[in-house]
Design a protein around this motif. Sequence first.
Motif, mmCIF file in Angstrom:
data_model
loop_
_atom_site.group_PDB
_atom_site.id
_atom_site.type_symbol
_atom_site.label_atom_id
_atom_site.label_comp_id
_atom_site.label_asym_id
_atom_site.label_seq_id
_atom_site.Cartn_x
_atom_site.Cartn_y
_atom_site.Cartn_z
ATOM 1 N N MET A 1 0.957 -1.154 0.110
ATOM 2 C CA MET A 1 0.157 0.061 -0.038
ATOM 3 C C MET A 1 0.961 1.106 0.022
ATOM 4 O O MET A 1 1.953 1.425 0.695
ATOM 5 C CB MET A 1 -0.889 0.050 1.166
ATOM 6 N N HIS A 2 0.525 2.189 -0.757
ATOM 7 C CA HIS A 2 1.230 3.543 -0.991
ATOM 8 C C HIS A 2 1.069 4.206 0.524
ATOM 9 O O HIS A 2 -0.058 4.585 1.003
ATOM 10 C CB HIS A 2 0.775 4.283 -1.967
ATOM 11 N N THR A 3 2.052 4.656 0.956
ATOM 12 C CA THR A 3 2.225 5.468 2.200
ATOM 13 C C THR A 3 2.455 6.958 2.103
ATOM 14 O O THR A 3 3.172 7.283 1.545
ATOM 15 C CB THR A 3 3.179 4.831 3.290
ATOM 16 N N VAL A 4 1.549 7.669 2.671
ATOM 17 C CA VAL A 4 1.752 9.366 2.615
ATOM 18 C C VAL A 4 1.769 9.709 4.177
ATOM 19 O O VAL A 4 1.288 9.236 5.030
ATOM 20 C CB VAL A 4 0.354 9.679 2.239
ATOM 21 N N ALA A 5 3.120 10.349 4.261
ATOM 22 C CA ALA A 5 3.550 11.052 5.565
ATOM 23 C C ALA A 5 3.076 12.406 5.320
ATOM 24 O O ALA A 5 3.601 13.163 4.473
ATOM 25 C CB ALA A 5 4.822 10.459 5.780
ATOM 26 N N VAL A 6 2.295 12.971 6.360
ATOM 27 C CA VAL A 6 1.991 14.186 6.328
ATOM 28 C C VAL A 6 2.667 15.109 7.606
ATOM 29 O O VAL A 6 2.432 14.486 8.786
ATOM 30 C CB VAL A 6 0.394 14.685 6.595
ATOM 31 N N LEU A 7 3.479 15.755 7.373
ATOM 32 C CA LEU A 7 4.573 16.426 8.448
ATOM 33 C C LEU A 7 3.896 17.523 8.916
ATOM 34 O O LEU A 7 3.623 18.799 8.590
ATOM 35 C CB LEU A 7 5.912 16.761 7.647
ATOM 36 N N ALA A 8 3.661 17.450 10.335
ATOM 37 C CA ALA A 8 3.022 18.506 11.206
ATOM 38 C C ALA A 8 4.056 19.268 11.978
ATOM 39 O O ALA A 8 4.520 18.529 12.956
ATOM 40 C CB ALA A 8 1.842 17.931 11.819
ATOM 41 N N LEU A 9 4.547 20.249 11.655
ATOM 42 C CA LEU A 9 5.585 21.023 12.295
ATOM 43 C C LEU A 9 4.984 22.291 13.203
ATOM 44 O O LEU A 9 3.570 22.182 13.068
ATOM 45 C CB LEU A 9 6.472 21.816 11.323
ATOM 46 N N ASP A 10 5.680 22.781 14.135
ATOM 47 C CA ASP A 10 4.725 23.758 14.986
ATOM 48 C C ASP A 10 4.408 24.999 14.268
ATOM 49 O O ASP A 10 4.571 25.451 13.525
ATOM 50 C CB ASP A 10 6.089 23.952 15.960
ATOM 51 N N ASP B 1 6.224 6.928 0.676
ATOM 52 C CA ASP B 1 6.254 6.970 -0.849
ATOM 53 C C ASP B 1 5.845 8.328 -1.096
ATOM 54 O O ASP B 1 6.583 8.806 -2.116
ATOM 55 C CB ASP B 1 5.216 6.165 -1.376
ATOM 56 N N THR B 2 5.083 9.210 -0.266
ATOM 57 C CA THR B 2 4.942 10.321 -0.492
ATOM 58 C C THR B 2 5.012 11.209 0.775
ATOM 59 O O THR B 2 4.446 10.618 1.964
ATOM 60 C CB THR B 2 3.530 10.605 -1.245
ATOM 61 N N ILE B 3 5.634 12.221 0.823
ATOM 62 C CA ILE B 3 5.662 13.294 1.927
ATOM 63 C C ILE B 3 4.782 14.636 1.640
ATOM 64 O O ILE B 3 4.813 15.150 0.484
ATOM 65 C CB ILE B 3 7.054 13.555 2.172
ATOM 66 N N ALA C 1 16.397 11.999 -1.730
ATOM 67 C CA ALA C 1 17.511 11.100 -2.351
ATOM 68 C C ALA C 1 17.100 9.824 -2.521
ATOM 69 O O ALA C 1 17.775 9.405 -3.627
ATOM 70 C CB ALA C 1 18.701 11.035 -1.508
ATOM 71 N N GLU C 2 16.061 9.425 -1.841
ATOM 72 C CA GLU C 2 15.554 7.804 -2.143
ATOM 73 C C GLU C 2 14.677 7.807 -3.139
ATOM 74 O O GLU C 2 13.982 6.857 -3.442
ATOM 75 C CB GLU C 2 15.337 7.345 -0.889
ATOM 76 N N GLY C 3 14.251 9.040 -3.683
ATOM 77 C CA GLY C 3 13.015 9.208 -4.650
ATOM 78 C C GLY C 3 11.829 9.372 -4.379
ATOM 79 O O GLY C 3 10.720 9.371 -5.025
ATOM 80 N N THR C 4 11.748 9.546 -2.871
ATOM 81 C CA THR C 4 10.363 9.881 -2.350
ATOM 82 C C THR C 4 9.547 11.022 -3.028
ATOM 83 O O THR C 4 10.348 12.246 -3.073
ATOM 84 C CB THR C 4 10.272 10.034 -0.715
ATOM 85 N N ARG C 5 8.507 11.085 -3.246
ATOM 86 C CA ARG C 5 7.411 12.149 -3.919
ATOM 87 C C ARG C 5 7.373 13.120 -2.779
ATOM 88 O O ARG C 5 6.844 12.818 -1.747
ATOM 89 C CB ARG C 5 6.329 11.682 -4.514
#
Length: 315
Positions: A1-10, A67-69, A94-98
């Motif tokens: 499954m394609h994993t999407v990471a959503v980055l929550a900064l302060d 896979d996506t950020i 560098a690893e090709g992540t979108r």
Amino acid sequence: MHTVAVLALDRVIPFDLSAPIDAFGWARLPDGREAYRVRVCSDQEEVNAGAYTIRAPYGLEALAEADTIILPGVEDPPDPLPPHVTEALRGAAAEGTRIASVCVGAYLFAATGLLDGLRATTHWIAAPDLAARYPKVTVDPNVLYVDNGQFLTSAGAAAALDMCLHMIRKDHGSAVAAHAARMSVMPLEREGGQAQFIVHDRPPVPSGAAFEPLLSWLEDNCDKNLTLDDIADRAGMSTRTLNRRFREQTGTTPLQWLHRARVRRAQYLLEATSSSVERIAGQCGFGSPTAFRERFRRVVGTSPQSYRRAFRQGV
């Protein structure tokens, strides 16, 4: 499954955070399975999100597994980014992540250096500042999103949905994207770019400036077939002097200012009346409906009819 990471900064902007979570969360494969695994991650235990505080289930290590950020915007984006955040994002790239940014998340993206030499967008009101801060990035304020392949950027918050639907379509095809669009109550493709949402106010002129009365006269008479000679006569100076002094005070030429005034009036009439495009063209001083449509699209980024469908009052 394609994993999407959503980055929550302060001080993350809540809508920027939630829009991609919902868009990817609604995507379903033809057999009904979820198309994406969505993870919210952060570099700290608790994140200030303005009206509330959130606790992200994942840390920065989730970026390396994604896979996506997605980079939502934050209030007062830090420059530079915390070194560990930059390192994690550059390592993933560098690893090709979108990687894709939402609205002013483009500041975070640009701060990593990953957008250097690329075209990008952000909310139109922030575009000049982003371009000034990061001159190696080509900022286009007139589009809803920019897809550079591995790296994407979106305009104002709602444009995050346009960008996410675009990514879903690239990943899984139009049928899956169309279902996600229906769940979002969004068209799969919107006409025009974010230029249609820009409020084209009068160019700023210092209070009491010499041209203030002339600008009011132009606004009141923009429906007339005015020439540069007509405007110069009204100002009581030669056309050459008028052009030079007008640009000094407004940053544009008399005829360009007049064209913008006509488009502003046309936008109002398209929103507030049911008059035909042909009638509005005449009411706003355009020589023909064709000239009106061409000028309107050049300034607003969409056709008069499309603008009316989007912004007509009471519809």
